[in-house]
Design a protein around this motif. Structure first.
Motif, PDB file in Angstrom:
ATOM      1  N   MET A   1       0.841  -1.207   0.000  1.00  0.00           N
ATOM      2  CA  MET A   1       0.000   0.000   0.000  1.00  0.00           C
ATOM      3  C   MET A   1       0.869   1.247   0.000  1.00  0.00           C
ATOM      4  O   MET A   1       2.085   1.201   0.194  1.00  0.00           O
ATOM      5  N   MET A   2       0.200   2.371  -0.211  1.00  0.00           N
ATOM      6  CA  MET A   2       0.844   3.684  -0.187  1.00  0.00           C
ATOM      7  C   MET A   2      -0.129   4.667   0.452  1.00  0.00           C
ATOM      8  O   MET A   2      -1.349   4.602   0.218  1.00  0.00           O
ATOM      9  N   VAL A   3       0.402   5.589   1.273  1.00  0.00           N
ATOM     10  CA  VAL A   3      -0.419   6.655   1.839  1.00  0.00           C
ATOM     11  C   VAL A   3       0.212   7.996   1.512  1.00  0.00           C
ATOM     12  O   VAL A   3       1.434   8.115   1.389  1.00  0.00           O
ATOM     13  N   ASN A   4      -0.653   8.989   1.358  1.00  0.00           N
ATOM     14  CA  ASN A   4      -0.209  10.363   1.171  1.00  0.00           C
ATOM     15  C   ASN A   4      -0.777  11.185   2.314  1.00  0.00           C
ATOM     16  O   ASN A   4      -1.992  11.434   2.376  1.00  0.00           O
ATOM     17  N   LEU A   5       0.082  11.574   3.247  1.00  0.00           N
ATOM     18  CA  LEU A   5      -0.338  12.269   4.458  1.00  0.00           C
ATOM     19  C   LEU A   5      -0.331  13.781   4.198  1.00  0.00           C
ATOM     20  O   LEU A   5       0.588  14.494   4.564  1.00  0.00           O
ATOM     21  N   PHE A   6      -1.390  14.247   3.564  1.00  0.00           N
ATOM     22  CA  PHE A   6      -1.489  15.675   3.282  1.00  0.00           C
ATOM     23  C   PHE A   6      -1.529  16.477   4.579  1.00  0.00           C
ATOM     24  O   PHE A   6      -2.030  16.006   5.603  1.00  0.00           O
ATOM     25  N   PRO A   7      -1.050  17.718   4.549  1.00  0.00           N
ATOM     26  CA  PRO A   7      -1.186  18.579   5.722  1.00  0.00           C
ATOM     27  C   PRO A   7      -2.633  19.032   5.907  1.00  0.00           C
ATOM     28  O   PRO A   7      -3.461  18.937   4.989  1.00  0.00           O
ATOM     29  N   VAL A   8      -2.938  19.540   7.081  1.00  0.00           N
ATOM     30  CA  VAL A   8      -4.261  20.074   7.362  1.00  0.00           C
ATOM     31  C   VAL A   8      -4.471  21.334   6.529  1.00  0.00           C
ATOM     32  O   VAL A   8      -3.580  22.191   6.429  1.00  0.00           O
ATOM     33  N   ALA A   9      -5.645  21.450   5.895  1.00  0.00           N
ATOM     34  CA  ALA A   9      -6.005  22.639   5.117  1.00  0.00           C
ATOM     35  C   ALA A   9      -6.810  23.577   6.005  1.00  0.00           C
ATOM     36  O   ALA A   9      -7.825  23.179   6.577  1.00  0.00           O
TER      37      ALA A   9
END
Length: 305
Positions: free
Chosen positions: A188-196
């Motif tokens: 698997m892969m995750v993209n931990l975007f920052p809080v908007a």
């Protein structure tokens, strides 16, 4: 694909010719607080939802809660988006104490996550190859028959240093040209975007599609709108109307291929979205410096060996 020229994804290599489409799957949204938890135990409540290749476990925990797996068949990820939570992690190959605002890749076998302080959320991402977890998922019935257009799952190579507990920072300072905070494992892969903190600029939307894999968008804070459009084919019988899906935290939305999609955070903030894919994405992995733990998890060889 359509990206603003300031979006790092605008530099992704063009995709190969897409496979033929004979049918479509619906997008699915599960808003966890609108349904009963899948399981409860001392100090925790857990909701499960799935895609074709992944199972998402959203747990609300307090000190003393233990999230355990016995003889688990493959790796899974666990991350702690609430900075006040700490946990001890014991696995069949490695242990760590006072794990906080981090992402853990947990090796196969027995494992235990014990919350030592704080109240909030623990996220775990599993492959769908554990039948007990797949069956606990709220939308399990939707996947009794595999969804169309999703390529058969193929795990990536084992890590050269073997399977073991690995910890990575949840938050990483952005660098020019890198997209998000990407980590991958064998499955698997995750993209931990920052809080908007505010809605996305409506002049910088990013409508795009994936030929043969699903995208699971996890909403941890706030509200998002997913805009989804299924391309027309020669067979009018499978055409679908455009969809606008508003989802509130905590929730997941499974976006099927090859639907064109883009998302926007809605006011008021903060809003927090994380993308999950199974197996890892090749196009993201080919971009130098995008996957932050690429040295730990090699890509498949071009000839497939």
């Amino acid at each position: 694909m359509a990206y603003d020229n300031t979006d790092p994804r605008s530099l992704l290599a063009g995709a190969k010719a897409p496979p033929p489409v004979i049918d479509y799957a619906d997008a699915e949204t599960i808003e966890f607080h609108k349904i009963p938890p899948s399981e409860t135990g001392p100090g925790y409540k857990t909701w499960y939802g799935r895609g074709q290749n992944v199972v998402i476990a959203y747990s609300e925990v307090e000190p003393g809660a233990v999230l355990a797996r016995e003889a688990h068949c493959d790796e899974y990820m666990a991350f702690f988006p609430d900075q006040e939570i700490t946990a001890d992690i014991d696995t069949s190959n490695g242990s760590a104490t006072d794990v906080g605002y981090q992402l853990a890749i947990v090796p196969p076998g027995d494992s235990q996550i014990k919350i030592t302080s704080g109240r909030g959320v623990v996220m775990r991402v599993f492959s769908s190859f554990s039948p007990d977890l797949a069956e606990k998922s709220y939308n399990a019935a939707s996947y009794k028959t595999p969804h169309p257009n999703v390529a058969p799952f193929q795990a990536w190579p084992d890590p050269p240093e073997g399977f073991k507990l690995r910890l990575y920072p949840f938050s990483v300072e952005p660098t020019e040209g890198r997209f998000g905070v990407l980590y991958r494992s064998t499955n698997m892969m995750v993209n931990l975007f920052p809080v908007a903190e505010e809605p996305r600029d409506p002049n910088k939307m990013s409508p795009h599609h994936h030929d043969d894999f699903e995208q699971c968008s996890l909403t941890l804070q706030g509200d998002f709108m997913h805009y989804i459009r299924w391309p027309w084919t020669v067979n009018k019988a499978i055409w679908r109307d455009d969809a606008k899906i508003r989802c509130s935290a905590p929730s997941i939305t499974i976006i099927p291929p090859p639907a064109i999609h883009t998302s926007q955070a809605l006011a008021p903030g903060p809003c927090h979205l994380i993308d999950i894919f199974g197996p890892p994405r090749v196009d993201f992995s080919l971009k130098p410096g995008w996957v932050l733990n690429a040295d730990d998890y090699p890509m498949p060889s071009p000839d497939g060996e």
